[in-house]
Design a protein around this motif. Structure first.
Motif, PDB file in Angstrom:
ATOM      1  N   LEU A  65     -24.845   8.885 -10.079  1.00  0.00           N
ATOM      2  CA  LEU A  65     -23.415   9.047  -9.846  1.00  0.00           C
ATOM      3  C   LEU A  65     -22.725   9.381 -11.156  1.00  0.00           C
ATOM      4  CD1 LEU A  65     -23.018   5.832  -7.631  1.00  0.00           C
ATOM      5  CD2 LEU A  65     -23.392   8.174  -6.847  1.00  0.00           C
ATOM      6  N   PRO A  66     -22.845  10.633 -11.634  1.00  0.00           N
ATOM      7  CA  PRO A  66     -22.288  10.969 -12.957  1.00  0.00           C
ATOM      8  C   PRO A  66     -20.777  10.885 -13.029  1.00  0.00           C
ATOM      9  CG  PRO A  66     -23.022  12.942 -11.814  1.00  0.00           C
ATOM     10  CD  PRO A  66     -23.503  11.777 -11.004  1.00  0.00           C
ATOM     11  N   GLY A  67     -20.103  10.981 -11.915  1.00  0.00           N
ATOM     12  CA  GLY A  67     -18.640  10.935 -11.949  1.00  0.00           C
ATOM     13  C   GLY A  67     -18.081   9.524 -11.983  1.00  0.00           C
ATOM     14  N   VAL A  68     -18.913   8.500 -11.795  1.00  0.00           N
ATOM     15  CA  VAL A  68     -18.435   7.114 -11.779  1.00  0.00           C
ATOM     16  C   VAL A  68     -18.431   6.571 -13.208  1.00  0.00           C
ATOM     17  CG1 VAL A  68     -18.891   4.772 -10.947  1.00  0.00           C
ATOM     18  CG2 VAL A  68     -19.306   6.758  -9.449  1.00  0.00           C
ATOM     19  N   LYS A  69     -17.345   6.010 -13.638  1.00  0.00           N
ATOM     20  CA  LYS A  69     -17.195   5.480 -15.010  1.00  0.00           C
ATOM     21  C   LYS A  69     -17.042   3.972 -15.040  1.00  0.00           C
ATOM     22  CE  LYS A  69     -17.146   9.702 -16.575  1.00  0.00           C
ATOM     23  NZ  LYS A  69     -18.336  10.244 -17.282  1.00  0.00           N
ATOM     24  N   SER A  70     -16.689   3.362 -13.872  1.00  0.00           N
ATOM     25  CA  SER A  70     -16.379   1.937 -13.926  1.00  0.00           C
ATOM     26  C   SER A  70     -16.379   1.350 -12.526  1.00  0.00           C
ATOM     27  CB  SER A  70     -15.002   1.729 -14.569  1.00  0.00           C
ATOM     28  OG  SER A  70     -14.563   0.397 -14.435  1.00  0.00           O
ATOM     29  N   TYR A  71     -16.591   0.065 -12.454  1.00  0.00           N
ATOM     30  CA  TYR A  71     -16.307  -0.659 -11.221  1.00  0.00           C
ATOM     31  C   TYR A  71     -14.790  -0.758 -11.075  1.00  0.00           C
ATOM     32  CZ  TYR A  71     -21.198  -2.166 -10.878  1.00  0.00           C
ATOM     33  OH  TYR A  71     -22.556  -2.197 -10.768  1.00  0.00           O
ATOM     34  N   VAL A  72     -14.314  -1.109  -9.901  1.00  0.00           N
ATOM     35  CA  VAL A  72     -12.879  -1.270  -9.704  1.00  0.00           C
ATOM     36  C   VAL A  72     -12.447  -2.619 -10.293  1.00  0.00           C
ATOM     37  CG1 VAL A  72     -11.021  -1.440  -8.007  1.00  0.00           C
ATOM     38  CG2 VAL A  72     -12.954   0.112  -7.605  1.00  0.00           C
ATOM     39  N   PRO A  73     -11.550  -2.570 -11.246  1.00  0.00           N
ATOM     40  CA  PRO A  73     -11.094  -3.835 -11.842  1.00  0.00           C
ATOM     41  C   PRO A  73     -10.162  -4.593 -10.903  1.00  0.00           C
ATOM     42  CG  PRO A  73      -9.904  -1.995 -12.778  1.00  0.00           C
ATOM     43  CD  PRO A  73     -10.964  -1.401 -11.905  1.00  0.00           C
ATOM     44  N   ASP A  74      -9.963  -5.874 -11.203  1.00  0.00           N
ATOM     45  CA  ASP A  74      -9.151  -6.716 -10.331  1.00  0.00           C
ATOM     46  C   ASP A  74      -7.706  -6.238 -10.249  1.00  0.00           C
ATOM     47  OD1 ASP A  74     -11.347  -8.292  -9.853  1.00  0.00           O
ATOM     48  OD2 ASP A  74     -10.841  -9.753 -11.433  1.00  0.00           O
ATOM     49  N   GLU A  75      -7.237  -5.656 -11.340  1.00  0.00           N
ATOM     50  CA  GLU A  75      -5.841  -5.239 -11.365  1.00  0.00           C
ATOM     51  C   GLU A  75      -5.549  -4.063 -10.427  1.00  0.00           C
ATOM     52  OE1 GLU A  75      -5.260  -2.790 -15.279  1.00  0.00           O
ATOM     53  OE2 GLU A  75      -6.871  -4.264 -15.600  1.00  0.00           O
ATOM     54  N   PHE A  76      -6.643  -3.338 -10.002  1.00  0.00           N
ATOM     55  CA  PHE A  76      -6.453  -2.207  -9.081  1.00  0.00           C
ATOM     56  C   PHE A  76      -6.496  -2.620  -7.607  1.00  0.00           C
ATOM     57  CE2 PHE A  76      -8.091   1.400 -12.062  1.00  0.00           C
ATOM     58  CZ  PHE A  76      -7.080   1.100 -12.957  1.00  0.00           C
ATOM     59  N   LYS A  77      -6.859  -3.861  -7.380  1.00  0.00           N
ATOM     60  CA  LYS A  77      -7.039  -4.324  -5.994  1.00  0.00           C
ATOM     61  C   LYS A  77      -5.721  -4.820  -5.417  1.00  0.00           C
ATOM     62  CE  LYS A  77     -11.820  -5.736  -6.883  1.00  0.00           C
ATOM     63  NZ  LYS A  77     -12.784  -6.847  -6.904  1.00  0.00           N
ATOM     64  N   HIS A  78      -5.475  -4.510  -4.108  1.00  0.00           N
ATOM     65  CA  HIS A  78      -4.254  -4.948  -3.437  1.00  0.00           C
ATOM     66  C   HIS A  78      -4.602  -5.461  -2.051  1.00  0.00           C
ATOM     67  CE1 HIS A  78      -1.599  -3.164  -6.489  1.00  0.00           C
ATOM     68  NE2 HIS A  78      -2.431  -2.120  -6.485  1.00  0.00           N
ATOM     69  N   ASP A  79      -3.884  -6.440  -1.558  1.00  0.00           N
ATOM     70  CA  ASP A  79      -4.056  -6.976  -0.207  1.00  0.00           C
ATOM     71  C   ASP A  79      -2.869  -6.516   0.645  1.00  0.00           C
ATOM     72  OD1 ASP A  79      -4.625  -8.298   2.074  1.00  0.00           O
ATOM     73  OD2 ASP A  79      -4.425 -10.331   1.238  1.00  0.00           O
ATOM     74  N   PHE A  80      -3.166  -5.560   1.563  1.00  0.00           N
ATOM     75  CA  PHE A  80      -2.090  -5.039   2.419  1.00  0.00           C
ATOM     76  C   PHE A  80      -1.891  -5.854   3.691  1.00  0.00           C
ATOM     77  CE2 PHE A  80      -3.383  -1.381  -0.096  1.00  0.00           C
ATOM     78  CZ  PHE A  80      -2.164  -0.943  -0.585  1.00  0.00           C
ATOM     79  N   GLY A  81      -2.666  -6.912   3.825  1.00  0.00           N
ATOM     80  CA  GLY A  81      -2.484  -7.808   4.958  1.00  0.00           C
ATOM     81  C   GLY A  81      -2.974  -7.235   6.279  1.00  0.00           C
ATOM     82  N   LEU A  82      -3.914  -6.254   6.256  1.00  0.00           N
ATOM     83  CA  LEU A  82      -4.452  -5.667   7.490  1.00  0.00           C
ATOM     84  C   LEU A  82      -5.693  -6.409   7.927  1.00  0.00           C
ATOM     85  CD1 LEU A  82      -4.104  -1.862   6.708  1.00  0.00           C
ATOM     86  CD2 LEU A  82      -2.632  -3.283   8.158  1.00  0.00           C
ATOM     87  N   ALA A  83      -5.738  -6.694   9.189  1.00  0.00           N
ATOM     88  CA  ALA A  83      -6.938  -7.342   9.734  1.00  0.00           C
ATOM     89  C   ALA A  83      -8.005  -6.271   9.912  1.00  0.00           C
ATOM     90  CB  ALA A  83      -6.626  -8.015  11.074  1.00  0.00           C
TER      91      ALA A  83
END
Length: 362
Positions: free
Chosen positions: A24-42
């Protein structure tokens, strides 16, 4: 885990992913915690659709039309094969006369001064009436273009259909004529001798085939054909013999009976070839018994005819037409085209009815 920590973690794991085949040459990082959001969808329930449910693409996009167009098949037109075919007159002729001359005379004892005895001729003028019939070819501009979408040459198919329906009707008249006119067929000419009845068979009844099985023996079937030949010889006063060119006509179903084999491993066809070297066997569905699948048959039962093709150099008869196909002018409408096609028939002209013998009920 912040962005720097997430990038470091990915660098540590990337080599392991590459060994497992995930490059996966285009991947540079895991998703950090600061990018995560909870939209409240089940995530365990599908939201209600606004549009109608479907099966992906329209069905016509996954439908293929075979370019090879198959035609519906019809029974062959065999009347002309059995009896021959000639053109007589044109579509202007209503009636045809077929002159017949019979030589007459008598002799007397000779005397120098006797003038007895007489030679003469008698003439008859049997007549037949023609029957003209027609069909129409019609097609619209939009109809043609719509057929073109499916790669069907609609004009060509209509032309073939017109020729087919005219030939089918001509073939029918060659067998049965036209009611209400002096126009007769090979199976119902009033001058033909009465049909013989088959001999009773060992298995019971008179049929060659019953309930889909050959119930008569080879010798019994051959004996029936011998009886027809004897009738033909008797009618012609010996002008027909075993070497005469003849046609044995019957239905395709009845012809199967000719494969019946006797105790000496000789079938009916073998016996016919040996004893009648100039005999040919022809079939037509019109010789079969009338049924739902064969409406053009003979009501009295399966029919067999033995026809001497000619006697003393004269043809026994022929199927006759005055027009095979006459096309009339093409008429152009505002958005359509039509054309009339005409043909004409005299039926089967039997010049020597004595040269035909028949049997019904085989």
């Amino acid at each position: 885990m912040n962005l720097q920590e997430a990038a470091s973690a990915w660098k540590a794991d990337a080599a392991q992913f590459e060994q497992l085949g995930a490059i996966l040459p285009g991947v540079k990082s895991y998703v950090p915690d600061e990018f995560k959001h909870d939209f409240g969808l089940a995530m365990d329930a599908q939201p209600t659709l606004v549009t109608d449910p479907n099966s992906a693409v329209p069905a016509f996009l996954t439908t293929m039309i075979d370019p090879q167009v198959f035609k519906v098949l019809f029974s062959p037109n065999n009347a002309a094969v059995i009896f021959g075919e000639n053109r007589k007159g044109t579509w202007l002729d209503e009636t045809a006369m077929f002159p017949v001359v019979e030589h007459t005379g008598e002799v007397s004892s000779y005397g120098d001064f006797n003038e007895n005895g007489r030679a003469g001729a008698n003439t008859n003028w049997p007549q037949r009436q023609s029957y003209l019939f027609q069909t129409m070819k019609e097609y619209g501009d939009r109809e043609l273009e719509r057929a073109g979408l499916s790669k069907i040459n609609w004009v060509s198919e209509i032309d073939v259909a017109a020729a087919t329906v005219l030939n089918k009707f001509s073939n029918l008249t060659y067998f049965f004529g036209v009611a209400g006119l002096q126009n007769y067929g090979l199976l119902n000419d009033p001058n033909l001798s009465a049909a013989l009845t088959p001999a009773t068979k060992t298995a019971g009844g008179v049929k060659w085939i019953n309930a889909g099985a050959i119930v008569a023996t080879a010798n019994e079937i051959y004996a029936d054909i011998q009886a027809i030949f004897l009738q033909l010889v008797t009618q012609t006063g010996g002008l027909v013999d075993q070497n005469t060119k003849m046609v044995l006509a019957m239905s395709p179903g009845s012809s199967v009976a000719l494969t019946a084999t006797n105790s000496f491993n000789v079938n009916v066809s073998d016996l016919l070839k040996k004893n009648f070297p100039n005999l040919r066997i022809e079939t037509a569905v019109q010789y079969g018994v009338t049924s739902a699948s064969n409406p053009q048959g003979v009501a009295a039962g399966n029919f067999v005819q033995l026809i001497a093709e000619s006697v003393e150099g004269q043809d026994t008869g022929y199927c006759a037409f005055n027009e095979k196909m006459r096309t009339h002018p093409i008429v152009r409408g505002s958005s359509s085209v039509k054309q009339k096609i005409t043909a004409g028939t005299w039926g089967a002209v039997i010049r020597m009815p004595m040269a035909i013998a028949s049997m019904v009920g085989v």
